[in-house]
Structures are given as structure tokens and as C-alpha cells.
Design an enzyme around this catalytic site. Structure first.
Site, short mmCIF file in Angstrom:
data_model
loop_
_atom_site.label_atom_id
_atom_site.label_comp_id
_atom_site.label_asym_id
_atom_site.label_seq_id
_atom_site.Cartn_x
_atom_site.Cartn_y
_atom_site.Cartn_z
N HIS A 21 0.81 -1.22 0.00
CA HIS A 21 0.00 0.00 0.00
C HIS A 21 0.84 1.27 0.00
O HIS A 21 0.46 2.28 -0.61
CB HIS A 21 -0.97 -0.01 1.19
CG HIS A 21 -2.06 -1.03 1.05
ND1 HIS A 21 -2.05 -2.23 1.71
CD2 HIS A 21 -3.20 -1.02 0.28
CE1 HIS A 21 -3.13 -2.92 1.37
NE2 HIS A 21 -3.84 -2.21 0.51
N ASP B 19 -20.77 1.30 -7.83
CA ASP B 19 -19.87 0.89 -8.92
C ASP B 19 -18.98 2.07 -9.31
O ASP B 19 -19.45 3.08 -9.85
CB ASP B 19 -20.71 0.43 -10.11
CG ASP B 19 -19.87 -0.13 -11.24
OD1 ASP B 19 -18.66 0.14 -11.29
OD2 ASP B 19 -20.45 -0.83 -12.09
N ASP C 18 -7.20 0.81 -6.91
CA ASP C 18 -6.83 -0.40 -6.17
C ASP C 18 -7.98 -1.39 -6.27
O ASP C 18 -8.56 -1.81 -5.27
CB ASP C 18 -6.54 -0.03 -4.70
CG ASP C 18 -6.01 -1.21 -3.91
OD1 ASP C 18 -5.56 -2.19 -4.53
OD2 ASP C 18 -6.07 -1.17 -2.66
N GLU D 242 -10.27 -2.78 1.95
CA GLU D 242 -9.66 -3.04 3.25
C GLU D 242 -9.45 -1.77 4.05
O GLU D 242 -9.36 -1.78 5.27
CB GLU D 242 -8.30 -3.73 3.11
CG GLU D 242 -8.24 -4.88 2.13
CD GLU D 242 -7.57 -4.45 0.84
OE1 GLU D 242 -8.08 -3.52 0.17
OE2 GLU D 242 -6.54 -5.05 0.49
#
Length: 463
Positions: free
Chosen positions: A180, A266, A291, A204
Site C-alpha cells: 500500500h 460501482d 486499487d 480493506e
């Protein structure tokens, strides 16, 4: 079986399925093999197996005289699936993806934390201890308070924690910082003053965490389609989205930071609706970080999305004039790979072409080998203004100064970054040889490969 020294062997057979085990009572060991040809999953049965067979040793007075049993297991799919069921696809079975590689390893102590099906994907989170790197005994000692080195340095003996989406590895505790920080900070440093940042995906919360470390950031728009995934990560992967130690954050969870705006929709559609026409409805971003899906995944939707010119144009339109776009490309090219236009990375090549056609003036590829994936991982950063290249090629000292001036301090006094620094950034500035080799293997060989590669005796030596 010779039953030496002692033990009991049992086997049960039902059609093609069987269960067999042998015990060594004095050693407190049982080995079991469970095979089934049915459609039922065996991994959910593991807690019951441990409860029934993982029994510690008690003395005649009922006192436990042995440690709690440990269970080592491996799982392997056997038989034939593809071709027998016309609706079966290996990419739709998590156990045929990266997850299978880890579950077959005998040296890993594995514990399933959560296995859940969201509206969009299957989520698996595992704790794993690799006995070749960390013994279970050392981990157990670190959890005690006996004053040992292990107990005083618990952070060095944590089990690995891994996230899989549809069986594909997404992130790990020990690779979190390398992955990251490599994704976020090079592009953030390449922009002179990033105030408004967009994140596509990043469920995450770790990409969001790294962006919020920059004191210039005023707003972060994170667009993630799977809200259920975010809640699972908030609960089971709190280290990934922990902003409690960042001085500039006003929340324990990065998702709750006042600078963060998290939308569960989306992202591809959101960008095309917001920036896909002349009537732009959103304020532009200084940096866009993607990501999301790996371009090299063998899934049809992935290829279609990354070849969609409308989406790529929307990304370009969504950036300010000195804007920066960065995306993770998946597994790094190998020297033996075919050219991008014919090999497994054809979607990556199509995406690069789309970014160039959209108007990006400069693109740079780099990779990071410490992300704890099964291979080095590559990234692509794109600049709307070619003058940004000067910032990309700053020397290590200049980058260190930028990081010192830009990053919030931590409340604990620990360094804000665990992996990225000026020297690391310098290593990203020049791609390794495999990128060039694969690039020049394209059927339509780029002109610069003929002009700059190899040795021409008529050229003067460069001093």
C-alpha cells in the site's frame, strides 16, 4: 500398519469417499485423511474435527497435563470438474485460485477467521503461521506475560493474516505496508500539492489510511462497490484501516475520518457518470488511485472494463491539469513472458494504449517485491503533464524532505511509514530489465526497441 510403537488405525469407506486415521496415544498425535467425491465443502468441517479429535491429555485426577492440541491440515481439490459440468468455471471457484496454493502447504498452521459470501464476491480471511519462519511455540510464548523476549516483542511474532477475494490473494499483514505504501506515496509525492484524492476500490481501508497520512489532503473520495466487504474488513482486519495513531485523523477507523467520503457503488459507472461527458458534475481530483481488479486476472469482466475507452477517458477528465493517476497492474512481467500484445497481460497492454490515447503525457512502470504475494507486484503511474516527470525523478534526499514536510506525525512517536522512503523511491524510478524485454517482444515491435537496444558498432561510445 506395524503399530510401532503403539496405536490404532481405522478406515471407513463409502462408495468413492473414505476416512482413515492412525493414532499415537502416548505422543498425543493423530493423523487423518478425509476424502469425499461429493459437492460438500470440507473446510467448514475442520472445527468439528478439532473438537472431536483434538483432546488434551488428563491425569487420573482430571487435571490437564498437556498443552492444548494444535491442528496442522492441508486441503487439496482432486478429480475432474472443468468439462464435466458445462456451467463450471475455475475462476468461479475460490479453491482453484491463490487460496489453493496456501491451503495445500503442510508447513502452514492455518486458522479460518471468516468465510462469507457478499453480494459481489466470496471473502476469506485466514490466520497462518509458517513453521519454517515462525514456530507455533514462539507464537504461544509471545502471547504470555512471562517476561521472555517473545512476550516483550509481540509484534514480531504475530501470525500472518491474509485476505482472499474469490480465492485471489488481496493483502496480507506482513505485506500490507510494502504494497500500500508503494501504491500510494510515489504518486502523492509526484504531485506538488494533492488536496483532493479519489480511490477506486480499496475495501480493506489501507489505501485510504496511507492517503490520510498526507497533511495536504482535504478530501478523499473512496468508491467501493462492496459495502459488506468494508464491514468485514472493519471487523476482522482493523490494522488495515486504523487511523488512531495519525495525528491529523479525528477517528479511530479511517472509514470514519471527516476527510473521507466512502460511497458504496460501482466506481466505473460513477466515474463515467461524473466525468464521462462534457457536463462534469464533480470537482476534479489531484490524484486518482485505482486499487481494484487486477488487469491480469483471467476474468472476462476485467478485460472489458480496462478496455473501455469511456471509462479511461473519464479517469483523464476527472484529473486536474497536473493530476496523477496510479494503478496496480498485478504480477510483474518475467523475462520469459511473451509480448504484452499476445501473452497473459494483453489486457494490461490494451489499458496502457487506452491511457495513452486518452491524453496522458508520461507513464512510468515500477514494481515492488516485498508485498508478500506469490510474485513481485507492478504499478503504473500516469501524468497529465509531462513536467511532472521532474518530481518523479527527485533524488533520495529531496524525497526525504518532501516526506518530512508532508506526512502527519504519529501519536505514538513511531515512524509514519514502515517501508517507503527516499531510497525505495529511487529504486522505482528505473524499471527492471524484464519490463523492457517483454515490451520489445510485441509483434508490432516499438520503434525505440530497434533504436536503443543492442550494440551498434557505428555508434560512438557514451563517456
Amino acid at each position: 500398519h506395524t503399530l510401532v510403537p503403539t496405536g490404532v488405525s481405522c478406515a471407513g469407506v463409502l462408495l468413492e469417499s473414505h476416512v482413515a486415521f492412525h493414532t499415537w496415544p502416548k505422543q498425543g498425535v493423530i493423523a487423518m485423511d478425509l476424502f469425499t467425491c461429493g459437492a460438500g465443502l470440507l473446510i467448514p468441517v475442520l472445527p468439528m474435527i478439532k473438537e472431536l479429535f483434538g483432546i488434551p491429555i488428563y491425569d487420573m485426577f482430571g487435571k490437564q497435563v498437556s498443552p492444548d492440541p494444535e491442528m496442522l491440515w492441508s486441503h487439496k481439490l482432486r478429480g475432474f470438474r472443468e468439462g464435466f459440468n458445462p456451467n463450471y468455471s475455475p475462476t468461479g471457484n475460490p479453491l482453484e485460485q491463490d487460496l489453493d496454493t496456501f491451503l495445500t502447504m503442510h508447513s502452514l498452521t492455518k486458522e479460518l477467521v471468516v468465510s462469507d459470501k457478499t453480494s459481489f464476491q466470496h471473502v476469506d480471511i485466514y490466520h497462518m503461521i509458517n513453521s519454517n519462519m515462525l514456530s507455533p511455540a514462539s507464537y504461544e510464548k509471545s502471547m504470555s506475560n512471562d517476561g521472555s523476549y517473545e512476550s516483550l516483542h509481540k509484534e514480531l511474532y504475530q501470525p500472518e493474516k491474509m485476505l482472499f477475494l474469490d480465492g485471489v490473494q488481496q493483502s496480507s499483514l506482513y505485506g500490507d505496508a510494502a504494497y500500500h505504501e508503494a501504491l500510494v506515496h510515489p504518486s502523492m509525492i509526484a504531485h506538488p500539492n494533492p488536496k483532493r484524492v479519489a480511490i477506486i476500490g480499496g475495501g480493506e481501508g489501507a489505501t485510504l489510511r496511507e492517503v490520510l497520512k498526507h497533511n495536504s489532503v482535504e478530501e478523499v473520495k473512496m468508491v467501493e462497490i462492496d459495502g459488506e466487504l468494508v464491514e468485514l474488513c472493519r471487523e476482522h482486519l482493523p490494522e488495515w484501516n486504523d487511523c488512531s495513531d495519525i495525528v491529523g485523523s479525528d477517528a479511530d477507523s479511517c472509514f470514519d475520518d471527516s476527510r473521507a467520503s466512502v460511497a458504496f457503488e460501482d466506481a466505473f459507472k460513477w466515474f463515467m457518470d461524473s466525468f464521462g461527458t462534457d457536463d462534469i458534475t464533480e470537482e476534479k481530483f489531484d490524484v486518482i488511485i485505482m486499487d481494484a481488479l487486477d488487469p491480469d486476472q483471467f476474468v472476462e469482466i476485467v478485460g472489458n472494463l480496462y478496455k473501455d475507452n469511456k471509462f479511461v477517458d473519464a479517469l483523464f477528465n476527472g484529473l486536474t491539469e497536473d493530476g496523477v493517476f496510479v494503478i496496480q497492474l498485478g504480477e510483474t512481467d518475467d523475462n520469459d513472458d511473451a509480448g504484452d500484445d499476445a501473452g497473459q497481460y494483453q489486457d494490461v497492454a490494451d489499458m496502457k494504449g487506452g491511457l495513452e490515447n486518452a491524453g496522458f503525457k508520461s507513464m512510468h512502470i515500477y514494481d515492488e517485491g516485498h508485498s508478500h504475494f506469490l510474485a513481485p507486484w507492478s504499478y503504473l503511474v500516469c501524468f497529465k503533464d509531462s513536467d511532472q516527470r521532474a518530481r518523479w525523478h527527485m533524488n533520495a534526499a529531496e524525497i526525504e524532505i518532501e516526506l518530512h514536510q508532508r506526512l502527519h506525525r504519529t501519536r505514538s512517536g513511531k515512524p509514519a511509514l514502515s517501508f517507503f522512503d527516499g531510497s525505495t523511491m529511487v529504486g522505482y524510478q528505473v524499471p527492471h530489465k524484464a519490463f523492457e524485454t517483454v515490451y520489445c517482444r510485441n509483434e508490432d515491435k516499438p520503434w525505440d526497441c530497434n533504436h536503443y537496444m543492442g550494440i551498434n558498432p557505428e555508434w560512438a561510445s557514451v563517456p
